[in-house]
Design an enzyme around this catalytic site. Structure first.
Site, PDB file in Angstrom:
ATOM      1  N   LYS A  51       0.826  -1.220   0.000  1.00  0.00           N
ATOM      2  CA  LYS A  51       0.000   0.000   0.000  1.00  0.00           C
ATOM      3  C   LYS A  51       0.849   1.255   0.000  1.00  0.00           C
ATOM      4  O   LYS A  51       0.455   2.286  -0.566  1.00  0.00           O
ATOM      5  CB  LYS A  51      -0.940   0.012   1.208  1.00  0.00           C
ATOM      6  N   VAL A  97      -5.212  -2.996  -0.284  1.00  0.00           N
ATOM      7  CA  VAL A  97      -6.289  -2.388   0.508  1.00  0.00           C
ATOM      8  C   VAL A  97      -7.239  -3.486   0.974  1.00  0.00           C
ATOM      9  O   VAL A  97      -7.767  -4.240   0.163  1.00  0.00           O
ATOM     10  CB  VAL A  97      -7.084  -1.355  -0.320  1.00  0.00           C
ATOM     11  N   GLY A 103      -6.681  -6.242   2.718  1.00  0.00           N
ATOM     12  CA  GLY A 103      -6.210  -7.624   2.854  1.00  0.00           C
ATOM     13  C   GLY A 103      -6.942  -8.565   1.918  1.00  0.00           C
ATOM     14  O   GLY A 103      -6.868  -8.440   0.700  1.00  0.00           O
ATOM     15  N   ILE A 150     -10.140  -8.826   1.506  1.00  0.00           N
ATOM     16  CA  ILE A 150     -11.439  -8.327   1.032  1.00  0.00           C
ATOM     17  C   ILE A 150     -11.307  -7.839  -0.408  1.00  0.00           C
ATOM     18  O   ILE A 150     -10.488  -6.974  -0.697  1.00  0.00           O
ATOM     19  CB  ILE A 150     -11.936  -7.158   1.901  1.00  0.00           C
ATOM     20  N   GLU A 167       2.157  -3.171  16.464  1.00  0.00           N
ATOM     21  CA  GLU A 167       3.615  -3.201  16.457  1.00  0.00           C
ATOM     22  C   GLU A 167       4.150  -2.561  17.739  1.00  0.00           C
ATOM     23  O   GLU A 167       3.438  -1.853  18.457  1.00  0.00           O
ATOM     24  CB  GLU A 167       4.145  -2.434  15.249  1.00  0.00           C
ATOM     25  N   LYS A 209      -4.339   3.683   2.434  1.00  0.00           N
ATOM     26  CA  LYS A 209      -5.412   2.930   1.782  1.00  0.00           C
ATOM     27  C   LYS A 209      -6.509   3.870   1.290  1.00  0.00           C
ATOM     28  O   LYS A 209      -7.110   3.643   0.234  1.00  0.00           O
ATOM     29  CB  LYS A 209      -5.973   1.895   2.757  1.00  0.00           C
TER      30      LYS A 209
END
Length: 430
Positions: A105, A132, A134, A136, A190, A205
């Site tokens: 991305k 964008v 994952g 989907i 993270e 995204k």
């Protein structure tokens, strides 16, 4: 059925191993669907000595040229992440006549136009469904399935980390720091969560989605961004009381004022379909002038969901190779629409104030809003264990952002206003 299409893989992390696994576990089905075997021939790694579970039997190299110059490799899959050297590798691959599939991305948001131009020049595919949402499907539906529509609005929950955190805050009443630590412990966030919690991941995204949905190039710098770090349990509680839930949303509209594209927390009506999207799940809601409303929902990250989108792009490229032509849709940014300035964007607002608990305070606050041209939809006053003080929560009608800023500036000057505790947009979504 004995034809082989060879793939070079850049990156051997979570998504890279997921790609290898999908290609292996669905090998027979893929071969029957495309009329060829997809073979992962070589993978680019940083350390040749490190073991790569899930990539046993695949040749490893630490030289990109070994993949670029291999005449048997027709498709290069980039899942290494980051901008450099991923951008340079993809440009070189396209220039060499290789088809490129990516989940990156960052590169697509910043340099997508250059990659599209290079792909068109050398008559190869550049695909990025996994960049964008994952797993989907949203890029292909916008480029192909919904092209009979003029898309006027997009709303999206596009960051699983922040959606998980806001869900936990809503369900458990926990504060921001507590849910962040929990998200980190579970591997959802993270060690440095800045890109997620400050909205930067979703903003990249958003730029990609808006460019495709509204057919005009939207840069990352065009996206107005706010994160979730200022959201408190009190805000979550007020949202519930008023019939809302708090979400970090991508909000994009295409109107006469231009493209308005933002990422920020919102009070989202509990009646909206996106309100029930919880945990690490993602969803994208779109409105088309012929279609009406549609929502795409699923896992927005993770090894196999993201690999699912990557391999789907690989299959589409393979079909083009078999046909001997490029059928996928290239760059769709054929218009040059203006970006609506932030001060002219329109929304309802939630404003939470700490004020002196004395007669006449509500009148002064209402006057400050009114003088700035902001009308109030509702006002709630509560006393929350602060001696001689009260909290006032105001929900405005839809208003230009500039007028809200003028109202806030006036409120800060009132002696009876001790603190402006939060300002959050309100989104009905309709």
């Amino acid at each position: 059925m004995d034809k082989e299409i060879c793939i070079g893989l850049l990156g051997s992390g979570t998504v890279g191993t997921g790609v290898a696994r999908v290609l292996t576990m669905n090998q027979q089905q893929i071969r029957e669907r495309v009329g060829a075997s997809l073979v992962l021939k070589r993978v680019l790694v940083r350390d040749l000595k490190k073991e790569r579970p899930g990539l046993e039997g695949v040749e490893k190299t630490d030289r990109f040229e070994d993949i670029l110059e291999d005449p048997d490799i027709h498709i290069i899959v980039e899942v290494m992440g980051g901008i450099h050297p991923a951008k340079e590798y993809m440009l070189r691959a396209l220039e060499a006549g290789k088809h490129v599939v990516t989940a990156n991305k960052d590169v697509v948001a910043e340099y997508g136009h250059a990659l599209f131009d290079m792909a068109a020049k050398h008559h190869v595919n550049f695909r990025f469904e996994a960049a964008v949402g994952g797993g989907i499907p949203i890029i292909t539906p916008l480029k192909e399935c919904l092209t009979a529509n003029r898309i006027t609005k997009i709303l999206g929950i596009l960051n699983g980390t922040t959606n998980y955190m806001l869900t936990k805050m809503s369900e458990c009443g926990s504060d921001y720091d507590t849910v962040l630590k929990e998200a980190q412990d579970k591997g959802y966030a993270e060690a440095d969560p800045t890109a997620d919690v400050e909205g930067l991941d979703a903003a990249r995204k958003a730029a990609i989605l808006a460019s495709i949905a509204f057919n005009s190039r939207v840069k990352l710098s065009d996206v107005s961004v706010e994160g979730i770090t200022k959201i408190t349990p009190e805000d979550i509680s007020y949202a519930k009381t008023l019939g809302y839930t708090v979400k970090l949303l991508v909000v994009g509209t295409d109107s006469a004022d231009g493209i308005d594209i933002r990422v920020h927390p919102v009070f989202l009506s509990c009646e909206h379909p996106l309100a029930s999207v919880n945990g690490v799940y993602n969803a994208i809601f779109v409105h088309g002038n012929a279609l009406g409303d549609a929502m795409f929902y699923g896992q927005g990250a993770g090894s196999l969901p993201t690999a699912s989108a990557v391999v789907s792009d690989v299959i589409a490229v393979t079909r083009d190779i078999e046909r001997g032509e490029i059928t996928s849709v290239g760059c769709t940014c054929y218009e040059d629409k203006p970006i609506c300035p932030l001060e002219r964007t329109r929304s309802s607002y939630y404003v939470r104030l700490l004020v002196d608990d004395e007669p006449g305070v509500l009148g002064q606050i209402a006057t400050a809003f009114g003088n700035a041209g902001v009308s109030l939809n509702s006002v709630v006053q509560t006393r929350r264990n602060v001696v001689d003080h009260a909290e006032i929560v105001a929900i405005t009608h839809i208003v230009e952002h500039a007028k809200v800023e003028r109202a806030i500036a006036s409120l800060r000057k009132l002696p009876v206003v001790d603190e402006i505790r939060n300002i959050i947009r309100v989104e009905s979504g309709r």
